[in-house]
Write an enzyme that holds these catalytic residues in place. Sequence first.
Site, PDB file in Angstrom:
ATOM      1  N   CYS A 128     -23.082 -16.242  31.597  1.00  0.00           N
ATOM      2  CA  CYS A 128     -21.883 -16.666  30.862  1.00  0.00           C
ATOM      3  C   CYS A 128     -21.610 -18.111  31.240  1.00  0.00           C
ATOM      4  O   CYS A 128     -22.538 -18.921  31.297  1.00  0.00           O
ATOM      5  CB  CYS A 128     -20.703 -15.740  31.160  1.00  0.00           C
ATOM      6  SG  CYS A 128     -20.290 -15.566  32.909  1.00  0.00           S
ATOM      7  N   ARG A 144     -18.150 -12.873  33.543  1.00  0.00           N
ATOM      8  CA  ARG A 144     -18.394 -12.017  32.375  1.00  0.00           C
ATOM      9  C   ARG A 144     -19.805 -11.445  32.404  1.00  0.00           C
ATOM     10  O   ARG A 144     -20.025 -10.279  32.046  1.00  0.00           O
ATOM     11  CB  ARG A 144     -18.163 -12.808  31.084  1.00  0.00           C
ATOM     12  CG  ARG A 144     -16.705 -13.128  30.805  1.00  0.00           C
ATOM     13  CD  ARG A 144     -16.550 -14.005  29.575  1.00  0.00           C
ATOM     14  NE  ARG A 144     -17.018 -15.370  29.798  1.00  0.00           N
ATOM     15  CZ  ARG A 144     -17.110 -16.301  28.845  1.00  0.00           C
ATOM     16  NH1 ARG A 144     -16.787 -16.001  27.594  1.00  0.00           N
ATOM     17  NH2 ARG A 144     -17.523 -17.516  29.131  1.00  0.00           N
TER      18      ARG A 144
END
Length: 450
Positions: free
Chosen positions: A405, A410
């Site tokens: 990410c 994430r």
Amino acid sequence: MKKRGKILSFMILLLIFTAFTGCKAKTIESGQITETAERTISTKELSEKLGSPEFVVVDVRSEAQYNGWKLEGEVRGGHIRGAVDFPLSWTNDLKKEDLKDLLESKGITADKTVVLYDTLGDKSPAMAEILKGLGYENILVYEAGMMEWAGNDTLPMDKLANYEKLVYPEWINALIKGENPDTYPGKGYKIFEVSWGEGKEYKEGHIPGAVHLDTNELEEEPLWNRVSDKDIEKMLLRNGITYDTTVVLYGSDTTAAARAASIMMYAGVEDVRILNGGFGAWTEAGLDIETEVQSPVPVEAFGIAVPAHPEYIIDTKEAKEILADENAELASVRSWEEYIGETSGYTYIKPKGRIAGATWAHAGSDPYHMEDYRNVNNTMRNYHEIAKNWEDWDITSDKKVAFFCGTGWRASEAFFDAYLMGWDKIAVYDGGWYEWSMDEANPVETGEPK
């Protein structure tokens, strides 16, 4: 006698009518016939209808049960193969229009026959009434439920491969009480609230016995990559963690907990678990919280060499090797706007675009949301749906997949979800877009892929 004869005749007609209406039970209220139960479907009929495009089977139990936990005496954990999850509890806080939109997004549409099931028959009738209020007409209740279905090992079921690593609030509560909850190996446990900084939310209230873990202990500037292996080991020892400690992680933001999980798994902690739904799930369950700040009790040795699983986190060199491998995918866990280069997503990251050759693994509306991976109550989304999103972009379990990410949070959630699914060739590309974009020699793409 005539009056008695009329009553007797009426009762006979009523019995005949009930027999010919199949599964609709009837009662007499104020001289009128009123439905009191839904039409039902038998185990044999349901097994024959599985996979039919005209039917949608809906599991209205908790996410934990759908994933694999046995909470009501089921012989087997998991769900009926092909069933969609839609817990009855989701209907509590949604407006009518939002509820219908969510149902339809999961393929539960009024043009299909909707089959509802639970375990004990205590939830499906209530869901049936809610669906009726939304205009659904073709509703069947599988009354035998999971007790009968799971009890017959010839009937197909599915479950999240490593469901036990995604725990529910009551499991943690049992642990705190000194009980021995299902799947707990009994070698000691630690609970951590994971967030950035000094733990403002932690001090306002946390799970009893939990220790605050500052993500600054896990990663460092300027790129927010993981700290050195030596410092990872020091962090583990400082927090009383050995390789065989059961570590339970949670926070208001699951990505922070997932970041900690990926680094601990990389180090070699064998039993890392995340609270599904985070602290919100704990408070929603009505369980106790405390404000007393807990201090960790250090240990002297981790027990094995760190890192025990270096394959779980890779750097730029390995990321380039994945891009060159036809049987591997470098998967971007960023918003669509970040992926196509409309925004970098961060104030401190200036370049826009994506790593050339990277595929899209979905994420959310911005760097701080993960709607594509979450349910409406912030729990993990149905894993079949996550896998389908990945499959649409050629991200499949037979390949080596490295998620990335902006800086790692994430990507760590996607990594942990893949781990829960049983994928065994997965990693987090630690540097992500931030590190890649810092080197102008690294190829970059923008716009929608062709």
